[in-house]
Write an enzyme that holds these catalytic residues in place. Sequence first.
Site, PDB file in Angstrom:
ATOM      1  N   MET D   1     -17.614 -19.250  32.251  1.00  0.00           N
ATOM      2  CA  MET D   1     -17.733 -17.678  31.585  1.00  0.00           C
ATOM      3  C   MET D   1     -18.127 -17.749  30.012  1.00  0.00           C
ATOM      4  SD  MET D   1     -17.544 -15.652  34.182  1.00  0.00           S
ATOM      5  CE  MET D   1     -17.088 -14.055  34.023  1.00  0.00           C
ATOM      6  N   CYS D   2     -18.754 -17.252  29.387  1.00  0.00           N
ATOM      7  CA  CYS D   2     -18.752 -16.544  28.007  1.00  0.00           C
ATOM      8  C   CYS D   2     -18.556 -16.182  27.459  1.00  0.00           C
ATOM      9  CB  CYS D   2     -20.522 -17.474  27.865  1.00  0.00           C
ATOM     10  SG  CYS D   2     -21.166 -18.784  28.930  1.00  0.00           S
ATOM     11  N   ARG D   3     -18.681 -15.277  26.478  1.00  0.00           N
ATOM     12  CA  ARG D   3     -18.920 -14.517  26.044  1.00  0.00           C
ATOM     13  C   ARG D   3     -20.378 -14.058  24.784  1.00  0.00           C
ATOM     14  NH1 ARG D   3     -15.285 -11.297  27.972  1.00  0.00           N
ATOM     15  NH2 ARG D   3     -16.604 -11.980  29.350  1.00  0.00           N
TER      16      ARG D   3
END
Lengths: 274, 274, 274, 274
Positions: D1-3
């Site tokens: 997951m990233c932001r």
Amino acid sequence: MCRWAAYRGEPIYLEELVTSPAHSLIEQSHCATRAKTATNADGFGIAWYGDRPEPGRFRDVLPAWSDCNLKSLARQIKSPLFLAHVRAATHGSTRRDNCHPFVNGTWSFMHNGQIDHFDRLRRSMESMLDDEHFNARAGSTDSELLFLLALQFGLRERPIAAMAEAIGFVEQISRHLTGTARVRFTAAFTDGQTLYGVRYATDEHAPTLYAAPMGGKGGYCLVSEPLNDETDWVEIPAGSAVILNANGLDAAGFDPAWEPERETAELREPAMAH
Amino acid sequence: MCRWAAYRGEPIYLEELVTSPAHSLIEQSHCATRAKTATNADGFGIAWYGDRPEPGRFRDVLPAWSDCNLKSLARQIKSPLFLAHVRAATHGSTRRDNCHPFVNGTWSFMHNGQIDHFDRLRRSMESMLDDEHFNARAGSTDSELLFLLALQFGLRERPIAAMAEAIGFVEQISRHLTGTARVRFTAAFTDGQTLYGVRYATDEHAPTLYAAPMGGKGGYCLVSEPLNDETDWVEIPAGSAVILNANGLDAAGFDPAWEPERETAELREPAMAH
Amino acid sequence: MCRWAAYRGEPIYLEELVTSPAHSLIEQSHCATRAKTATNADGFGIAWYGDRPEPGRFRDVLPAWSDCNLKSLARQIKSPLFLAHVRAATHGSTRRDNCHPFVNGTWSFMHNGQIDHFDRLRRSMESMLDDEHFNARAGSTDSELLFLLALQFGLRERPIAAMAEAIGFVEQISRHLTGTARVRFTAAFTDGQTLYGVRYATDEHAPTLYAAPMGGKGGYCLVSEPLNDETDWVEIPAGSAVILNANGLDAAGFDPAWEPERETAELREPAMAH
Amino acid sequence: MCRWAAYRGEPIYLEELVTSPAHSLIEQSHCATRAKTATNADGFGIAWYGDRPEPGRFRDVLPAWSDCNLKSLARQIKSPLFLAHVRAATHGSTRRDNCHPFVNGTWSFMHNGQIDHFDRLRRSMESMLDDEHFNARAGSTDSELLFLLALQFGLRERPIAAMAEAIGFVEQISRHLTGTARVRFTAAFTDGQTLYGVRYATDEHAPTLYAAPMGGKGGYCLVSEPLNDETDWVEIPAGSAVILNANGLDAAGFDPAWEPERETAELREPAMAH
């Protein structure tokens, strides 16, 4: 030895110096023709002025020819005043902190050349810095330290004189500590308004410096070697300073022999004559 | 074009090829003399065999001359069998995954040369890989893909023949897809026991390959250009393979024209004659 | 705060500390449990001893968890004595020169902790170094400077005492310059023969240090936090030094209050009483 | 997951999303609160639009928190439309080519989420690309391949529909090849004029997406998690697309179940009824 290019004038894309010309700065990163070393692959950097008084800066350690970020930034960013540099390491390892331009507040600086016997002079040079300038040192190059020394000696108020003082001081302590002195120095520096160029060497071999109009409306470009064959590049003679501002290009002599001690001595002489 | 050096024999420090010789691999990273490009600054890599069947590997993207890790590792690590490579990029960006040597299980491979029109051949080359070899592709170079193709074609069982097949296949599809073909290929590869070297080009300009005894007791070194002037370097002729194992050095012809289709055709001919 | 692990004993693969255990050093690079910061992603380094008196060293700036080189080296290299470190930066930017272990000749050193107000102490600390040690400074961390200070104060001859002196000196000048002092220091250092560990803090919060037998035949491992749940890890109390050599593990008090000035003063006192 | 965070409106400095807010993107690189992983330290990237139709782009592999270049660029560059991303790797190694945003001509794209069983789907996904899109693939992530697939399916002409098709296609082949399918996808993409945001998951757990006015005059910001506590962030529901252009914010349903095959089938049905 390194290669660099600087610009002041109407806003242009950085790529007009960095990637587009036949002999662009990126081209010079692998085939410089007027430098001691043809390869300048120990990192690169750009500093450019925009809406803020402080410049933006981007530096990295890969050879300039293989860095996609540099190409994209040079293509996207327009600026009325910027410095660009490709490095061939003499003193200091290959790391971002050792890549030019160096920035301090609104000032930026880049350099081609070197100080002989720097390892033996470094400590005495650092000892001249007050705490603020000492703590501003991030890398380990002779170039950054020369810049900090010039800032210490008054670069912000009298740029050319302070730079001459810094170099004169280095030559002086080199003679004391090593019995000899040789500084080779072709540099560009700016406060975000005026662009200064200097070409100087203790000996007869000052690294080259050229200037040419660019970008229209009194814009100028300073380079360590010409970016193409078409333009009329003027070679700046050794022992000169070039000043570029809204009034165009101005030139002056550059003589590190003018030393504060000497001046003080001269000022005192009449008093002593009494 | 790239530069490389490989060794098989009594354990020696990697530095004996990488940093110590007058014309060491690091020296060649900035002044190769027999390559199309003098500068090989787009990364480097080493693969060496120790106690395990799989090699250790260290690759990075800085020019070899400025990487402290490489110097320290080359000084510390001793190995009876290793490959070392400095890269000048032709296909594929500057990143670790594109640096040689490439490793697959116990096998390692490095290459100097290139496949013309690789961009148009790449997809057909990849389509020959089964899922396992396809998923093993980490970078984007022609070299890694040639290695995977050779593995697919049986490198593990018949190293020289499978490599010849891989190159022959590439030449063949290149003629189909582009009307012409040119592969230049000087490579070293090993399973951790035997060291293979190949020098080949579709045209008359196969990249150079030299061999010389090193390290005593039947040890040998293979290089893309000599590491010094003293040693008696033997130039390996184009169209040759070199095999180095416990029995010393052996040589053989290397001819990609030997194709599986052709062989099948020949086998069928008698049947067709009926 | 950082995380580290050190080993002395029969040769083992570096991976037995770095990658294999349930709570290996790489695991700690993203989920340390007994540190102020769970993430230690500002680079890493290893130093290991082999056939030469000087250690090999490998350091880089990526998070340890994503560096393929580290995994391959840890899997390939066997050593009877090594240090391994993952960094969470407090002082000094993320660059290789700032990654532990630091190496000087045959000595290597790594550290978890920090010196409060280091920016105000740095200059005075550097001023204690003779030219040789001053020129050996490559980075900008408090840790490297502590190591150089200890070398200056005699680490090579009396390791524990010189380290205590270095810390005592820092506490002393901190009190002079800032009115307060706090050093937190859990470190491992070695000359390639004996492995030293120290746990100390000016206040009550010395960073943790644990020891456990490993690798058989009197081998030991020192860690900033346990590598797994199975092993019987012994917590080393604050204010202690641990000495690991061919005779096994020895412990001693560690008290920076023992200062050369004080000792001299005390020794002289009786004489003065005469 | 990233932001990630994206902006469209009056020109603002990139730092207003990247570094300045209490919970800025850089802050989220080490302490994201609404992501599966708190640490997003496997590189970062920005793409911004200026005078040219194509965006500028800057990507690198260090954790965003320790990259001086990112800080300087974010402080210097003003843009009316930009994307910014910090990465936590799921598929694909840590290298620049795998960092978002991905750029193709005037289009840019970034993504938080993942495709389950990507390793088994990758080859079939790539096989849908024509040569131009195939050759445009530089990295090895599922995200870049989704972007190329959407471009192949018509992103340039009908952005939301083509993206839905791409995701629907991936779900479909996943069911064929693995017996199950799960895509989690929160993305922003733009042609330099209109900014699109999508929140979707095959299951109930679509990664979060928020919007809020910013920069005055109808400007908007899209983020994977709120940048501060003061602003009124609106959570975009799963299965939605957001369209930001000169007319402000518009929303629409997002349903990958709309497949070309199905549509064709429906269109044919009347014909078949004849």
